[in-house]
Design an enzyme around this catalytic site. Sequence first.
Site, PDB file in Angstrom:
ATOM      1  N   ASP A 209       0.817  -1.214   0.000  1.00  0.00           N
ATOM      2  CA  ASP A 209       0.000   0.000   0.000  1.00  0.00           C
ATOM      3  C   ASP A 209       0.856   1.271   0.000  1.00  0.00           C
ATOM      4  O   ASP A 209       0.421   2.329  -0.426  1.00  0.00           O
ATOM      5  CB  ASP A 209      -0.921  -0.020   1.234  1.00  0.00           C
ATOM      6  CG  ASP A 209      -1.708   1.272   1.387  1.00  0.00           C
ATOM      7  OD1 ASP A 209      -2.517   1.556   0.497  1.00  0.00           O
ATOM      8  OD2 ASP A 209      -1.501   2.002   2.375  1.00  0.00           O
ATOM      9  N   LEU A 290      -6.226   7.068   2.967  1.00  0.00           N
ATOM     10  CA  LEU A 290      -6.460   8.062   1.914  1.00  0.00           C
ATOM     11  C   LEU A 290      -5.336   8.098   0.877  1.00  0.00           C
ATOM     12  O   LEU A 290      -5.334   8.961   0.007  1.00  0.00           O
ATOM     13  CB  LEU A 290      -6.609   9.454   2.544  1.00  0.00           C
ATOM     14  CG  LEU A 290      -7.862   9.627   3.418  1.00  0.00           C
ATOM     15  CD1 LEU A 290      -7.798  10.940   4.178  1.00  0.00           C
ATOM     16  CD2 LEU A 290      -9.120   9.583   2.561  1.00  0.00           C
ATOM     17  N   ARG A 291      -4.398   7.166   0.981  1.00  0.00           N
ATOM     18  CA  ARG A 291      -3.297   7.172   0.012  1.00  0.00           C
ATOM     19  C   ARG A 291      -3.801   7.017  -1.417  1.00  0.00           C
ATOM     20  O   ARG A 291      -3.292   7.656  -2.330  1.00  0.00           O
ATOM     21  CB  ARG A 291      -2.299   6.047   0.315  1.00  0.00           C
ATOM     22  CG  ARG A 291      -1.298   6.405   1.373  1.00  0.00           C
ATOM     23  CD  ARG A 291      -0.059   5.512   1.324  1.00  0.00           C
ATOM     24  NE  ARG A 291       0.728   5.732   2.521  1.00  0.00           N
ATOM     25  CZ  ARG A 291       0.734   4.918   3.575  1.00  0.00           C
ATOM     26  NH1 ARG A 291      -0.002   3.832   3.558  1.00  0.00           N
ATOM     27  NH2 ARG A 291       1.468   5.184   4.625  1.00  0.00           N
ATOM     28  N   GLY A 292      -4.787   6.154  -1.602  1.00  0.00           N
ATOM     29  CA  GLY A 292      -5.325   5.925  -2.945  1.00  0.00           C
ATOM     30  C   GLY A 292      -5.872   7.201  -3.554  1.00  0.00           C
ATOM     31  O   GLY A 292      -5.603   7.506  -4.727  1.00  0.00           O
TER      32      GLY A 292
END
Length: 359
Positions: A209, A290-292
Site C-alpha cells: 500500500d 487516503l493514500r489511494g
Amino acid sequence: MTVTAPAPPKTRRVVFPFTAIVGQEEMKLALLLNVIDPKVGGVMIMGDRGTGKSTTIRALADLLPEIEVIADDPFNSDPTDPELMSDEVRQKVTDGISLNTVQKKVIMVDLPLGATEDRVCGTIDIEKALSEGVKAFEPGLLAKANRGILYVDEVNLLDDHLVDVLLDSAASGWNTVEREGISIRHPARFVLVGSGNPEEGELRPQLLDRFGMHAEIRTVREPALRVQIVEQRAEFDRDPQAFCEQHQSEQDALQERLIQARDLLPQVNLDYDLRVNISEVCSELNVDGLRGDIVTNRAAKALAAFEGRTEATVDDIRRTIVLCLRHRLRKDPLEAIDSGYKVEKAFNRVFGIESSEES
C-alpha cells in the site's frame, strides 16, 4: 553565490535507450509520472522474468536531464532548495559562503538483496564522535540516492524491516540515523522503484500500500513483436553507440517533454467534482486510508502536465486509476492482486460511463 562547473565528458557505459523499448506501456507510464511528480510515491513493478524491468529503469535514469549539485557533497544537495540540502550545506548557504556546483547525471542506486541496514542508512562512528567531538557519519545508499532513483530488484524477497525503512524515507524525504544518543539526518528524496516476480511471493498488503503505483507486466505474446524486440536487442549489442545515436532525437524530445511537464505541474488543476468522484471510487472499493485518493489525484495531474495541459480530465483519471488502486484492494496476503477489472468497473459506474465497457 555558487560557481557552476561543466558536466564531465561522457565516459559511462552505454545504456539501452528508453524510447527504443517496445511495449510495456503500463510500466513506462508509471515511471514517467513518478519522474514528473516524485510525490506520487514510487512504483512497484510485478511481472514475469525477462520482461525488461531492469533495462527500462536504467534507461529511465539515463534519459533524465542532468541536475545541479553541490561539488563534493555526498548527499547531492541542491544549491537552491533547502528541502534537498544537507544540514551542513544549508548552514553554509545561510552564512553566505560561496559554494561550487557541478552538473551531474541523475543517479540510479541499485539496492543489493543482501544489503544491511547500516549499508542502506549509513553509520555513525561512535569512537570518532566521542574522541574528537564531531558527528562522524559514513553515508549509505539512501544518501547516494537523494534526487535520484532507488531501484530494488526482487523487493518481495527483501527483509520487511528494510522495506519499511526505504518506504519511510521515500515518504518523508529524510533519513535519520540514531546511535548511542547521537542523531544525524539528511535529505533522501528519491523515486523508489521495486520489482519482483509474483511466483516468488507478494509483499505484505500494508507494505504494498505504501507504493504509489503498481504496474503489472507480462511476456509479449505476439510473435512479430517478440521478433522486433529480439532484433533490437541484437542490434544494440552489436554497436551500442550507433544504436543510441539512432534514437538520440527521440530521447532529446522526451527529455524536453519531461522538463516542460515538471515546470507545468504546479499550474495543473483537477476539478473539485472529479476529486469527489475519485474519492467515491476509493470508498466503493473499500480502500483503506487516503493514500489511494491522494496518489490518483497526483497521477492524473502529472499525466495532464506530461501532455502539456493545465486541466486534468476524466480520461487522465481513467488512464491512471488502475495503476494507483489495484494493489490497495487486497485485505488477505494470500489473495491475488486485482488485474484492474474491479477498479475499472467502479470507475465506470461512478463516472457514469458503464455503457462503454471497452474503455
